[in-house]
Design a protein around this motif. Structure first.
Motif, mmCIF file in Angstrom:
data_model
loop_
_atom_site.group_PDB
_atom_site.id
_atom_site.type_symbol
_atom_site.label_atom_id
_atom_site.label_comp_id
_atom_site.label_asym_id
_atom_site.label_seq_id
_atom_site.Cartn_x
_atom_site.Cartn_y
_atom_site.Cartn_z
ATOM 1 N N PRO A 139 7.060 -3.858 -2.607
ATOM 2 C CA PRO A 139 6.745 -2.867 -3.639
ATOM 3 C C PRO A 139 6.567 -3.480 -5.027
ATOM 4 C CG PRO A 139 8.493 -2.078 -2.213
ATOM 5 C CD PRO A 139 8.269 -3.513 -1.853
ATOM 6 N N LEU A 140 7.362 -4.519 -5.325
ATOM 7 C CA LEU A 140 7.232 -5.182 -6.633
ATOM 8 C C LEU A 140 5.859 -5.840 -6.768
ATOM 9 C CD1 LEU A 140 8.572 -6.062 -9.285
ATOM 10 C CD2 LEU A 140 9.429 -8.084 -8.074
ATOM 11 N N ILE A 141 5.432 -6.550 -5.725
ATOM 12 C CA ILE A 141 4.123 -7.197 -5.756
ATOM 13 C C ILE A 141 3.011 -6.157 -5.813
ATOM 14 C CG2 ILE A 141 2.542 -8.712 -4.498
ATOM 15 C CD1 ILE A 141 5.009 -10.055 -3.274
ATOM 16 N N GLY A 142 3.156 -5.104 -4.994
ATOM 17 C CA GLY A 142 2.153 -4.053 -4.987
ATOM 18 C C GLY A 142 2.018 -3.363 -6.333
ATOM 19 N N GLY A 143 3.147 -3.099 -6.978
ATOM 20 C CA GLY A 143 3.110 -2.474 -8.296
ATOM 21 C C GLY A 143 2.443 -3.357 -9.337
ATOM 22 N N SER B 284 0.818 -1.206 0.000
ATOM 23 C CA SER B 284 0.000 0.000 0.000
ATOM 24 C C SER B 284 0.855 1.261 0.000
ATOM 25 C CB SER B 284 -0.931 0.004 1.215
ATOM 26 O OG SER B 284 -0.191 0.121 2.411
ATOM 27 N N ALA B 285 2.062 1.194 0.570
ATOM 28 C CA ALA B 285 2.946 2.361 0.574
ATOM 29 C C ALA B 285 3.302 2.784 -0.840
ATOM 30 C CB ALA B 285 4.204 2.053 1.377
ATOM 31 N N LEU B 286 3.403 1.825 -1.746
ATOM 32 C CA LEU B 286 3.647 2.154 -3.148
ATOM 33 C C LEU B 286 2.351 2.535 -3.852
ATOM 34 C CD1 LEU B 286 5.606 2.122 -5.644
ATOM 35 C CD2 LEU B 286 4.815 -0.213 -6.021
ATOM 36 N N ALA B 287 1.270 1.837 -3.537
ATOM 37 C CA ALA B 287 0.020 2.039 -4.261
ATOM 38 C C ALA B 287 -0.646 3.375 -3.934
ATOM 39 C CB ALA B 287 -0.948 0.882 -3.960
ATOM 40 N N LEU B 288 -0.526 3.855 -2.704
ATOM 41 C CA LEU B 288 -1.195 5.101 -2.330
ATOM 42 C C LEU B 288 -0.742 6.299 -3.169
ATOM 43 C CD1 LEU B 288 -1.612 5.039 1.562
ATOM 44 C CD2 LEU B 288 -3.411 5.191 -0.154
#
Length: 445
Positions: free
Chosen positions: A155-159, A28-32
């Motif tokens: 972050p890779l999975i989130g992206g 979520s830190a990347l997605a937000l």
């Protein structure tokens, strides 16, 4: 004989709980910010999410430590998980239906930071009751290795999930929080804090952790020099290296390699730590970290290879991670049980407060002095810090608990007997909170 960590049921549950929670948080830190950038097209608003989150965390760290010393810690962790679940559920539904206003995003980011500031010191207290003292270094290293691995993969999975659908990273975070809550609910050990008189937010309570750290010359010196000075200088060093090896922003290959090496160094240090007993060699490791950073700054002023720069930064980060594990173990050994939440929050606050300013200082030095002079100034700051740690009699003497002082307080309630047949309550380290873990740089606690 102590139960091995691999057979310690409650430790395994806490390890898994942190794994699920941190993985969801990294996604979520990347997605937000990506969500705000896609919705509004404003990089300023996207950056505001991270700024608000960090500020909220710093402001609530000390009160969070007080709460962790007032409420039974397992119950407090469950309440924090429940609050996080409610916030993430609201955001997931809003994103799924294509309507996630900036106000809601900021509220979710802020609530997550506030809950983290309470959850982390509570986890310290509970972990201390789960793992015996002689396994402290190994347990801390395993937690650091878990966090470093998740920070590389999250972050890779989130992206990837964000590319499929905007709501998927938040749905994955919801699942992670749910699994984390289940794991905490299955933990049998209790860590009951003592009931005290006085306001939770009184100055005396809020500064109790800082006061305790100041009373011990070893902790005071290491935190001020290794936690504050080295964190600041290393943040400037890494940012300057990123700028230089990206050819002033024209190429992301060199800077990306440096970042990858830093993350890999953090993971390598966490994996190596159990083999060298960092809690027994904390002073030597701290000194080695400081001087390795000095040598790295000197080398970066003259080399032009991104590969060599990445390797040097990885070595510094590996040493930093091992040294931080050793220091955390020492911190927990000398901290009284009724103050562990406040002391953990105070140490995290001191080691985190300067981190946002390191990159700014590095950028200013690079813009005004040029590459070699910028690395030279940073190296001088690192050298001063290294000299202080090396020559300090307080660091040489090590840490020992201060004499207990009578406090005006209510008679503490008798802690609940742990619902387990494992070892009696002992001391260990907890899952590192998002801001002040070893992956942030030398001295990060």
């Amino acid at each position: 004989m102590a139960t091995p960590l691999r057979s310690n049921r409650d430790f395994r549950l806490l390890w898994l709980s942190g794994l699920f929670a941190v993985l969801g948080g990294q996604m979520s830190a990347l997605a937000l910010p990506l969500l705000i950038l896609r919705t509004t097209g404003s990089a300023v608003q996207a950056g505001a999410v991270g700024t608000v989150s960090v500020c909220a965390l710093l402001v609530t760290m000390l009160p969070g430590g007080v709460m962790a010393d007032r409420v039974e810690r397992r119950r407090l962790m469950r309440l924090c998980d429940a609050g996080s679940l409610a916030a993430v559920t609201a955001l997931t539904i809003a994103v799924w239906y294509g309507h996630a206003p900036m106000v809601l995003v900021l509220l979710v980011a802020t609530s997550g930071a506030v809950l983290s500031s309470v959850y982390a010191p509570a986890a310290f207290g509970l972990m201390r009751a789960v793992v015996p003292p002689d396994q402290m270094g190994t347990a801390t290293a395993r937690l650091q290795a878990r966090t470093a691995t998740v920070k590389m993969a999250g972050p890779l999975i989130g992206g990837a999930l964000f590319g499929i659908h905007e709501a998927l990273p938040f749905a994955a975070q919801f699942l992670g929080l749910l699994l984390s809550t289940v794991c905490i609910a299955l933990v049998r050990t209790r860590s009951a804090a003592q009931t005290r008189a006085g306001s939770v937010f009184s100055r005396r309570e809020l500064t109790a952790g800082l006061t305790f750290l100041w009373q011990l010359p070893y902790l005071r010196t290491v935190l001020l020099v290794f936690g504050l000075g080295m964190n600041f200088a290393f943040g400037a060093l890494t940012f300057t290296a990123l700028a230089v090896f990206s050819d002033n922003g024209t190429s992301g290959l060199g800077s990306g390699f440096v970042i990858t090496c830093v993350s890999a160094g953090s993971l390598a240090g966490a994996l190596l730590a159990p083999k060298i007993a960092p809690d027994r060699h904390a002073r030597a490791l701290i000194i080695a970290t400081c001087w390795s950073c000095v040598l790295t700054a000197a080398a970066l002023a003259w080399i032009s290879s991104a590969v060599l720069a990445g390797v040097l930064c990885a070595l510094c980060m590996a040493l930093s991670t091992i040294a931080s594990i050793g220091f955390l173990s020492t911190l927990l050994i000398v901290t009284p049980e009724d103050r562990i939440g406040r002391v953990q929050s105070a140490a995290g606050f001191l080691s985190s407060i300067v981190q946002p300013f390191g990159p700014l200082a590095g950028g200013l030095l690079l813009a005004t002095l040029g590459t070699r002079s910028a690395f030279g100034v940073i190296g001088c700051v690192l050298a001063v810090s290294a000299a202080v740690v090396t020559l300090s009699s307080a660091v040489r003497a090590g840490a020992s608990p201060p004499p207990e002082r009578p406090e005006r307080a209510e008679r503490p309630e008798r802690p609940e007997r742990p619902e387990t047949t494992e070892e009696p309550p002992a001391r260990t380290a907890a899952a590192a909170p998002p801001v002040h873990d070893a992956a942030a740089g030398p001295g990060a606690l």
